[in-house]
Design an enzyme around this catalytic site. Sequence first.
Site, PDB file in Angstrom:
ATOM      1  N   GLY A  37       6.389   0.584   5.894  1.00 64.71           N
ATOM      2  CA  GLY A  37       7.287  -0.347   5.211  1.00 64.71           C
ATOM      3  C   GLY A  37       7.413  -0.050   3.726  1.00 64.71           C
ATOM      4  O   GLY A  37       8.505  -0.125   3.150  1.00 64.71           O
ATOM      5  N   CYS A  38       6.297   0.290   3.112  1.00 62.41           N
ATOM      6  CA  CYS A  38       6.293   0.561   1.673  1.00 62.41           C
ATOM      7  C   CYS A  38       7.048   1.854   1.361  1.00 62.41           C
ATOM      8  O   CYS A  38       7.725   1.960   0.333  1.00 62.41           O
ATOM      9  CB  CYS A  38       4.860   0.620   1.152  1.00 62.41           C
ATOM     10  SG  CYS A  38       3.979  -0.938   1.414  1.00 62.41           S
ATOM     11  N   THR A  39       6.929   2.820   2.253  1.00 60.13           N
ATOM     12  CA  THR A  39       7.664   4.077   2.083  1.00 60.13           C
ATOM     13  C   THR A  39       9.161   3.817   2.188  1.00 60.13           C
ATOM     14  O   THR A  39       9.937   4.257   1.329  1.00 60.13           O
ATOM     15  CB  THR A  39       7.213   5.113   3.135  1.00 60.13           C
ATOM     16  OG1 THR A  39       5.820   5.397   2.907  1.00 60.13           O
ATOM     17  CG2 THR A  39       8.013   6.391   3.036  1.00 60.13           C
TER      18      THR A  39
ATOM     19  N   LYS B 171       0.819  -1.210   0.000  1.00 57.64           N
ATOM     20  CA  LYS B 171       0.000   0.000   0.000  1.00 57.64           C
ATOM     21  C   LYS B 171       0.852   1.258   0.000  1.00 57.64           C
ATOM     22  O   LYS B 171       1.828   1.353   0.734  1.00 57.64           O
ATOM     23  CB  LYS B 171      -0.909   0.002   1.235  1.00 57.64           C
ATOM     24  CG  LYS B 171      -1.933   1.114   1.239  1.00 57.64           C
ATOM     25  CD  LYS B 171      -3.253   0.603   1.785  1.00 57.64           C
ATOM     26  CE  LYS B 171      -4.340   1.650   1.712  1.00 57.64           C
ATOM     27  NZ  LYS B 171      -4.677   2.086   0.387  1.00 57.64           N
TER      28      LYS B 171
ATOM     29  N   GLY C 198      10.445   1.928  -0.911  1.00 62.34           N
ATOM     30  CA  GLY C 198      10.518   2.838  -2.055  1.00 62.34           C
ATOM     31  C   GLY C 198      11.685   3.808  -1.940  1.00 62.34           C
ATOM     32  O   GLY C 198      12.376   4.088  -2.916  1.00 62.34           O
TER      33      GLY C 198
END
Length: 160
Positions: free
Chosen positions: A43-45, A38, A48
């Site tokens: 974690g995704c930030t 998401k 990325g």
Amino acid sequence: MLEINHAVENFKLPSTGNKEFSLSDCIGRNVIIYFYPKDDTPGCTTEGQDFRDNWHLFTEMNCIIVGVSRDSIKSHESFKVKMQFPFELLSDEDEEVCNLFSVMKMKNMYGKQVRGIERSTFVVDTQGILIKEWRGVKVPGHVQEVLDFINTFNSNSYQY
């Protein structure tokens, strides 16, 4: 189900920058496809940002990076701008590509079973062949692992 050392079926997805991404357009470049759950979550930030911070090293090694989630293009555009990602984010709202790569899994979220993307990364070589996969990725150190693999792959002129 995709297999290592086999061709990846061409796919197309809407992309940030008002574009459409097509895997077949990337022949001649290594493609790093990372699936994440998401936009704009911790974690995704971090994942990325790690790809962003090493992007120049990947591009020097003839790689394209794309991030894929089920979020909308509008969400992706905001996330990309906010994080200053130099690579495109692809929207797979219909889960077609998620299913192609078998990344949809049942996960535990706050004690409830939910269906979502298992954080995974795939490397497709210059001929469209899947050469490496990481499933159930833990963010810390992952991008360095991918970078190390590409380095080894390039220097060994990998044989199938």
